[in-house]
Design an enzyme around this catalytic site. Structure first.
Site, PDB file in Angstrom:
ATOM      1  N   SER A  30       0.838  -1.213   0.000  1.00  0.00           N
ATOM      2  CA  SER A  30       0.000   0.000   0.000  1.00  0.00           C
ATOM      3  C   SER A  30       0.869   1.259   0.000  1.00  0.00           C
ATOM      4  CB  SER A  30      -0.885   0.026   1.247  1.00  0.00           C
ATOM      5  OG  SER A  30      -1.828  -1.013   1.193  1.00  0.00           O
ATOM      6  N   ARG A  34       1.464   4.261  -3.054  1.00  0.00           N
ATOM      7  CA  ARG A  34       1.245   5.677  -2.747  1.00  0.00           C
ATOM      8  C   ARG A  34       2.529   6.477  -2.886  1.00  0.00           C
ATOM      9  NH1 ARG A  34      -2.472   2.456  -0.506  1.00  0.00           N
ATOM     10  NH2 ARG A  34      -4.490   3.258   0.213  1.00  0.00           N
ATOM     11  N   GLY A 102      -5.852  -4.200  -7.998  1.00  0.00           N
ATOM     12  CA  GLY A 102      -7.016  -3.370  -7.697  1.00  0.00           C
ATOM     13  C   GLY A 102      -6.609  -2.036  -7.109  1.00  0.00           C
ATOM     14  N   ARG A 130     -13.574  -7.555 -10.987  1.00  0.00           N
ATOM     15  CA  ARG A 130     -13.788  -6.837  -9.714  1.00  0.00           C
ATOM     16  C   ARG A 130     -14.639  -5.579  -9.907  1.00  0.00           C
ATOM     17  NH1 ARG A 130      -8.292  -6.765  -6.435  1.00  0.00           N
ATOM     18  NH2 ARG A 130      -9.753  -6.159  -4.801  1.00  0.00           N
ATOM     19  N   ASP A 328      -6.706  -8.240   4.390  1.00  0.00           N
ATOM     20  CA  ASP A 328      -5.965  -9.104   3.462  1.00  0.00           C
ATOM     21  C   ASP A 328      -5.408 -10.349   4.148  1.00  0.00           C
ATOM     22  OD1 ASP A 328      -6.457  -7.358   1.380  1.00  0.00           O
ATOM     23  OD2 ASP A 328      -4.603  -6.234   1.691  1.00  0.00           O
TER      24      ASP A 328
HETATM   25  C1  S3P Z   1      -5.625  -1.448  -0.030  1.00  0.00           C
HETATM   26  C2  S3P Z   1      -6.852  -1.498   0.550  1.00  0.00           C
HETATM   27  C3  S3P Z   1      -7.605  -2.743   0.750  1.00  0.00           C
HETATM   28  C4  S3P Z   1      -6.732  -3.978   0.587  1.00  0.00           C
HETATM   29  C5  S3P Z   1      -5.831  -3.873  -0.596  1.00  0.00           C
HETATM   30  C6  S3P Z   1      -4.928  -2.663  -0.482  1.00  0.00           C
HETATM   31  C7  S3P Z   1      -4.968  -0.129  -0.194  1.00  0.00           C
HETATM   32  O1  S3P Z   1      -8.632  -2.814  -0.208  1.00  0.00           O
HETATM   33  O2  S3P Z   1      -7.533  -5.132   0.476  1.00  0.00           O
HETATM   34  O3  S3P Z   1      -5.014  -5.026  -0.717  1.00  0.00           O
HETATM   35  O4  S3P Z   1      -3.757  -0.092  -0.437  1.00  0.00           O
HETATM   36  O5  S3P Z   1      -5.659   0.878  -0.069  1.00  0.00           O
HETATM   37  P1  S3P Z   1     -10.076  -2.169   0.079  1.00  0.00           P
HETATM   38  O6  S3P Z   1      -9.870  -0.750   0.280  1.00  0.00           O
HETATM   39  O7  S3P Z   1     -10.873  -2.450  -1.169  1.00  0.00           O
HETATM   40  O8  S3P Z   1     -10.598  -2.911   1.277  1.00  0.00           O
END
Ligand code: S3P
Length: 446
Positions: A30, A34, A102, A130, A328
Site C-alpha cells: 500500500s 502511494r 485493484g 472486480r 488481506d
Molecule cells: C488497499 C486497501 C484494501 C486492501 C488492498 C490494499 C490499499 O482494499 O484489500 O489489498 O492499499 O488501499 P479495500 O480498500 O478495497 O478494502
C-alpha cells in the site's frame, strides 16, 4: 514464477521441520503504490527506499511513467521519481495495464478524475471481474465520465474533469481504496474535499499526503467515525521515503512459525500501523506467542521486529468490526484456524468476496480439499480446527490468480501428511517476490 511465464507454475509444499531464523519481508504494498503516485505529483525529485518491487507496484510505476513522471532505480536499489506536479499528469498514449492490481486501478482512477485527460484501464482475468462502481460513482460526482464493461468493470475508459468538483462523501463501504481515490482526485479539485469514514480503514494516504505537504485534517468523532478534509489545488513537496516491511506479507511466515512445532522465527522491520495490525492481535487471542521487539518509527509509520514462537492455538469468533485492520490476512487466518483447537467462526466478511478472488469460496474449497471440515457462510466461514494435528493435504488447490490464496495454502502444506499442491504460484510475484526463498531460508523443504 515470473510474469513472463505464461503457463501455470504448480508447486507442492510438504511437512516442515521446526522453522528458525531471522528474515525481512519486502516493502509494504500500500505504501509503495502511494509513494510512486504522490512522488509523481510533487515537483522535483523524491527518493524511495525499500519499495516493493512486486508486479502490482510495477504496474503503478509504468502507469505513472505513461502519464509523465520520470521513474528510475539506482545501483543501491533506491528509486528516484521526478514528478510533474498536481494538475500536470499527461494523457497516456496507450491503455494502462493494471495487471492484477485493484489498488493501482482504483487509486489511479482517482488521480485521472481531476485531470483533463482520458485513460483506458485494462487488467487480467481476476481484476476484470472486480467491481469498480465503488469508485466510478463518487468520481462521476466529481465530474469524471466513464465507459465501462458490463457491471462497471474493466476494461474501462474514463475522462477526467478539470476543474473537478470537490466532493463531500460518506463511504458506503469500508474501503481504503475508495477513500484514497477520492482524496487523490481532491488534490486537484478547487476547494475542500471531505470523506466521512464510519469504519476506519488503513490510513497511509492520510499520513503520506500530510507528509508531502498537503493541507489535510482528520477529525475523529466519539463513535470512531473519521472525517477527513483535504484542501484542493495542493502543492506537493518531494520527499525521501523509507517503506517499512509489509505486515500482509509477514502474515505468512508469522502463521507458519506459530503452527510448525518447535519453531522460533524473527521477522524484522514489520509495519505495525494499528489500521493494519489486526492479525497480530487475533493470533495472540488464539494463544499465539508473538513478541514485538524494538518498536520504532520508520517513514512516519510504527514498525517493530516480531519474535514468533510456535504455540498451541485455540478457535476464535473474531469481532467483524476488526475486519478492515486485517482484511488481506483472512486467508492465512483461516489456515491458523484450521490447526487450532475447536471451531472458529468468522463473519462480516462480505468484502472478501470481491478481492483478487472470492476469498470465502476459494478458501472453503481449498480447505475441504486438504481435509478440513468447513461451513461456508454468506458473509464468512466456520472452520473445525485439527487441534494442531497434521492435515492429510492434497490438491491441486485452485488459486484463481490470487496471490494470498497461493501463499496461505503453501503455509498449510508445511503441516500436511501428504503435501499440499498449489495449481499456480505465479500470482505470488504480485506482492511477495522471494516468498519461496524466504520459507526455504527458515528451513522449509519445497
Ligand atoms: C488497499 C486497501 C484494501 C486492501 C488492498 C490494499 C490499499 O482494499 O484489500 O489489498 O492499499 O488501499 P479495500 O480498500 O478495497 O478494502
Amino acid at each position: 514464477m515470473t510474469a513472463s511465464s505464461d503457463q501455470p507454475t504448480p508447486m507442492t509444499f510438504t511437512a516442515a521441520p521446526a522453522l528458525s531464523g531471522s528474515v525481512t519481508v519486502p516493502g509494504d504494498k500500500s505504501i509503495s503504490h502511494r509513494s510512486l503516485m504522490l512522488s509523481a505529483l510533487a515537483v522535483g525529485e523524491s527518493r524511495v527506499e525499500g519499495l516493493l518491487e512486486g508486479e502490482d507496484v510495477l504496474s503503478t510505476a509504468a502507469a505513472m511513467r505513461a502519464m509523465g513522471a520520470d521513474i528510475g532505480k539506482d545501483d543501491e536499489g533506491i528509486w528516484h521519481i521526478h514528478g510533474v506536479g498536481v494538475g500536470g499528469l499527461l494523457q497516456p498514449e496507450t491503455a494502462l495495464d493494471m495487471g492484477n492490481s485493484g489498488t493501482s486501478t482504483r487509486l489511479l482512477m482517482g488521480l485521472v478524475a481531476s485531470h483533463g485527460i482520458t485513460a483506458t484501464f485494462i487488467g487480467d482475468a481476476s481484476l476484470s471481474k472486480r467491481p469498480m462502481a465503488r469508485v466510478t460513482e463518487p468520481l462521476s460526482r466529481m465530474g469524471a465520465s466513464f465507459t465501462t464493461s458490463p457491471g462497471e468493470r474493466l476494461p474501462l475508459t474514463m475522462r477526467g474533469a478539470c476543474p473537478a468538483v470537490p466532493l463531500d462523501y460518506r463511504l458506503p463501504v469500508a474501503s481504503a481504496q475508495v477513500k484514497s481515490a477520492i482524496l487523490l482526485a481532491g488534490l486537484n479539485a478547487p476547494g475542500i474535499t471531505r470523506v466521512v469514514e464510519p469504519i476506519p480503514t488503513r490510513d497511509h494516504s492520510e499520513r503520506m499526503l500530510k507528509g508531502f505537504g498537503a493541507d489535510l485534517d482528520v477529525e475523529v468523532e466519539a463513535d470512531g467515525t473519521r472525517i477527513i478534509t483535504l484542501k484542493g489545488e495542493a502543492e506537493l513537496r518531494p520527499q525521501s521515503i523509507t517503506v517499512p516491511g509489509d505486515p500482509s506479507s509477514a502474515a505468512f511466515p508469522m502463521v507458519a512459525a506459530l503452527l510448525v512445532p518447535g519453531s522460533r522465527v524473527t521477522i524484522t522491520n514489520v509495519g505495525l500501523n494499528t489500521t493494519r495490525a489486526g492479525l497480530v492481535d487475533l493470533l495472540r487471542e488464539m494463544g499465539g506467542n508473538i513478541v514485538i521487539e524494538n518498536p520504532r518509527e520508520v517513514g512516519g509509520e510504527p514498525v517493530g521486529d516480531l519474535v514468533i514462537t510456535a504455540s498451541a492455538l485455540k478457535g476464535v469468533e473474531p469481532d467483524p468490526a476488526r475486519a478492515p485492520s486485517m482484511i488481506d490476512e483472512y486467508p492465512v487466518a483461516f489456515i491458523a484456524a484450521a490447526f487450532a483447537e475447536g471451531r472458529s467462526t468468522f463473519r462480516g466478511l462480505e468484502e472478501l468476496r470481491v478481492k483478487e478472488s472470492d476469498r470465502i469460496a476459494t478458501m472453503a474449497t481449498g480447505l475441504r480439499a486438504i481435509g478440513v471440515t468447513v461451513e461456508e457462510l454468506e458473509d464468512g466461514i466456520a472452520i473445525e480446527g485439527s487441534g494442531g494435528a497434521l492435515l492429510p493435504g492434497g490438491g491441486p488447490i485452485a488459486t484463481k490468480l490470487d496471490h494470498r490464496i497461493a501463499m496461505s495454502f503453501a503455509v498449510a502444506g508445511l503441516l500436511s501428511k501428504n503435501g499440499v499442491t498449489i495449481d499456480d504460484m505465479r500470482p505470488v510475484a504480485t506482492s511477495f517476490p522471494g516468498f519461496i526463498a524466504l520459507l526455504q531460508s527458515l528451513g522449509a523443504m519445497i
